[in-house]
Design an enzyme around this catalytic site. Sequence first.
Site, PDB file in Angstrom:
ATOM      1  N   GLU A   1     -23.853 -30.531 -12.012  1.00  0.00           N
ATOM      2  CA  GLU A   1     -24.518 -29.883 -13.168  1.00  0.00           C
ATOM      3  C   GLU A   1     -23.586 -28.881 -13.845  1.00  0.00           C
ATOM      4  O   GLU A   1     -24.012 -27.862 -14.385  1.00  0.00           O
ATOM      5  CB  GLU A   1     -25.879 -29.297 -12.772  1.00  0.00           C
ATOM      6  CG  GLU A   1     -26.805 -30.404 -12.239  1.00  0.00           C
ATOM      7  CD  GLU A   1     -28.279 -30.113 -12.288  1.00  0.00           C
ATOM      8  OE1 GLU A   1     -28.713 -29.290 -13.098  1.00  0.00           O
ATOM      9  OE2 GLU A   1     -29.011 -30.755 -11.513  1.00  0.00           O
TER      10      GLU A   1
ATOM     11  N   GLY B   1     -16.490 -36.695 -16.957  1.00  0.00           N
ATOM     12  CA  GLY B   1     -17.123 -35.821 -15.975  1.00  0.00           C
ATOM     13  C   GLY B   1     -17.450 -34.500 -16.650  1.00  0.00           C
ATOM     14  O   GLY B   1     -18.480 -34.365 -17.312  1.00  0.00           O
TER      15      GLY B   1
HETATM   16  N1  COS Z   1     -28.196 -26.355 -25.954  1.00  0.00           N
HETATM   17  C1  COS Z   1     -28.270 -26.950 -27.182  1.00  0.00           C
HETATM   18  N2  COS Z   1     -27.194 -27.442 -27.829  1.00  0.00           N
HETATM   19  C2  COS Z   1     -26.018 -27.334 -27.229  1.00  0.00           C
HETATM   20  C3  COS Z   1     -25.861 -26.741 -25.960  1.00  0.00           C
HETATM   21  C4  COS Z   1     -27.012 -26.226 -25.324  1.00  0.00           C
HETATM   22  N3  COS Z   1     -26.936 -25.672 -24.140  1.00  0.00           N
HETATM   23  N4  COS Z   1     -24.551 -26.791 -25.606  1.00  0.00           N
HETATM   24  C5  COS Z   1     -23.906 -27.396 -26.614  1.00  0.00           C
HETATM   25  N5  COS Z   1     -24.780 -27.719 -27.585  1.00  0.00           N
HETATM   26  C6  COS Z   1     -24.476 -28.381 -28.850  1.00  0.00           C
HETATM   27  C7  COS Z   1     -23.474 -27.579 -29.656  1.00  0.00           C
HETATM   28  O1  COS Z   1     -24.102 -26.609 -30.450  1.00  0.00           O
HETATM   29  C8  COS Z   1     -22.825 -28.658 -30.492  1.00  0.00           C
HETATM   30  O2  COS Z   1     -23.676 -28.978 -31.552  1.00  0.00           O
HETATM   31  P1  COS Z   1     -23.100 -29.213 -33.033  1.00  0.00           P
HETATM   32  O3  COS Z   1     -22.422 -30.536 -32.977  1.00  0.00           O
HETATM   33  O4  COS Z   1     -24.297 -29.160 -33.900  1.00  0.00           O
HETATM   34  O5  COS Z   1     -22.130 -28.081 -33.269  1.00  0.00           O
HETATM   35  C9  COS Z   1     -22.805 -29.854 -29.564  1.00  0.00           C
HETATM   36  O6  COS Z   1     -23.823 -29.621 -28.573  1.00  0.00           O
HETATM   37  C10 COS Z   1     -21.486 -30.033 -28.869  1.00  0.00           C
HETATM   38  O7  COS Z   1     -21.208 -28.862 -28.162  1.00  0.00           O
HETATM   39  P2  COS Z   1     -19.732 -28.416 -27.774  1.00  0.00           P
HETATM   40  O8  COS Z   1     -18.857 -28.497 -28.980  1.00  0.00           O
HETATM   41  O9  COS Z   1     -19.827 -27.124 -27.050  1.00  0.00           O
HETATM   42  O10 COS Z   1     -19.319 -29.623 -26.796  1.00  0.00           O
HETATM   43  P3  COS Z   1     -18.064 -29.795 -25.888  1.00  0.00           P
HETATM   44  O11 COS Z   1     -17.627 -31.194 -25.988  1.00  0.00           O
HETATM   45  O12 COS Z   1     -17.104 -28.705 -26.101  1.00  0.00           O
HETATM   46  O13 COS Z   1     -18.682 -29.687 -24.399  1.00  0.00           O
HETATM   47  C11 COS Z   1     -19.416 -28.599 -22.414  1.00  0.00           C
HETATM   48  C12 COS Z   1     -19.386 -28.637 -23.949  1.00  0.00           C
HETATM   49  C13 COS Z   1     -18.052 -28.587 -21.779  1.00  0.00           C
HETATM   50  C14 COS Z   1     -20.175 -27.328 -22.107  1.00  0.00           C
HETATM   51  C15 COS Z   1     -20.232 -29.824 -21.905  1.00  0.00           C
HETATM   52  O14 COS Z   1     -19.510 -31.018 -22.090  1.00  0.00           O
HETATM   53  C16 COS Z   1     -20.620 -29.693 -20.459  1.00  0.00           C
HETATM   54  O15 COS Z   1     -21.607 -29.027 -20.133  1.00  0.00           O
HETATM   55  N6  COS Z   1     -19.876 -30.346 -19.537  1.00  0.00           N
HETATM   56  C17 COS Z   1     -20.255 -30.411 -18.154  1.00  0.00           C
HETATM   57  C18 COS Z   1     -21.127 -31.589 -17.966  1.00  0.00           C
HETATM   58  C19 COS Z   1     -21.928 -31.493 -16.748  1.00  0.00           C
HETATM   59  O16 COS Z   1     -22.546 -30.489 -16.440  1.00  0.00           O
HETATM   60  N7  COS Z   1     -21.943 -32.586 -16.029  1.00  0.00           N
HETATM   61  C20 COS Z   1     -22.725 -32.674 -14.884  1.00  0.00           C
HETATM   62  C21 COS Z   1     -23.266 -34.027 -14.851  1.00  0.00           C
HETATM   63  S1  COS Z   1     -24.940 -34.090 -14.666  1.00  0.00           S
HETATM   64  S2  COS Z   1     -25.256 -33.658 -12.795  1.00  0.00           S
END
Ligand code: COS
Length: 383
Positions: free
Chosen positions: A364, A130
Amino acid sequence: MALDSDTLQQLLDTLTRFVNERLRPLESKTAADDRIPQEVVEEMKALGLFGLTIPEAYGGLGLNMQEEAAVARVFGRTSPAFRSAFGTNVGIGSQSLVIDGTEAQKQFYLPKMATGEIVGSFCLSEPEAGSDAASVRTTAVKDGDDYLINGTKRYITNAPWADLFTVFARTDASVKGARGVSAFLVDRKTPGVSLGVPYRKMGQQGAPVCDVIFEDVRVPADKLLGGAENVGFITAMKVLDKGRLHISAISVGVAERLIEDATKYAIERRQFNQPIAEFQLVQAMLADSQTEMYAAACMVEETARRRDAGEAVNALAASCKLFATEMVGRVADRAVQIFGGAGYIEDYGIERFYRDVRLFRIYEGTSQIQQTVIAKDMVKRFS
Ligand code: COS
């Protein structure tokens, strides 16, 4: 601006009339039936709503973020379920393609999405993934020239009537996190795709949500989004950055609606021989709501402007979503309070909005995920 200011104003006026005259009278029926009347969906198609953000080259209106936010705010003035009908085509159901699709993929799908002939849906969340979206377990394994997809996607908005799923699946099993995930374009009719029973929800009746199950679903390699493996998670994050601003704009619109309803009620409703609007404790609730709504509106406008100017707004979009969705929760709570007993009764519709807006703080990306995105950005900037 993508549109000149007169054209944008005309569009907003037309949509305001549609919301006020067509949708608002249908709010309680739509909630009771848990279904938007099909003729209303057809009218939405005719108005071009399914193609608001799809580039003009593919038959859409090509609105920029500021314009999209302005439209979302107008649709906030009625039940959020109506916006949800075309919301996935405007946001999470089409933007992976718009942002990262190949030219052939865009030409194949986007014109039909712009007209609403195809409804798009975003398959990221899973039973065990999630908030931790990078941990998706759905797999896409190469088999000759195809991929075989297996897994379950959970709480997928518009899935019950979607035609096209953007599915995020792991293509590299050796990588546990974000870097092993790819995005695929999967037709609803592909053998092995099945739908769960639509969920019964706390609110937003009329906006259908169900699980989508993939069992040995064979997709040809040209359905790999952008033709590139292992970059799907980045695509999902870019899509969500935009989606979060959109949800923030709707939250502002719903707050405006509730503030107007609560203020009018406070003017009409008399207690202790005077309108309750003259009591300062009621005024405090109205003034706090108005001030917080205005703050969120300014945040959304400014962040949308900066995104349109090409700035990276990841953390700013998270700030908007955090503040605007929490704000509309407080505004809805005060609206119930100002309506008093009537606020708790179905006929007045206030309790319905109170339930509807609860989702904004969850989907989201929850408020807590927005906080982590904001804080991570701060730590990065100041280290
Ligand atoms: N734009 C571009 N790239 C992004 C980004 C963004 N907004 N956010 C993260 N990235 C990239 C990071 O730079 C990283 O890249 P590298 O591997 O090159 O370093 C990669 O994506 C992974 O990012 P990160 O390490 O921050 O990932 P995490 O696993 O820590 O997760 C969160 C980040 C928690 C922010 C993400 O999993 C998230 O948004 N979770 C919520 C999901 C959500 O909104 N679900 C709703 C379902 S859809 S209705």
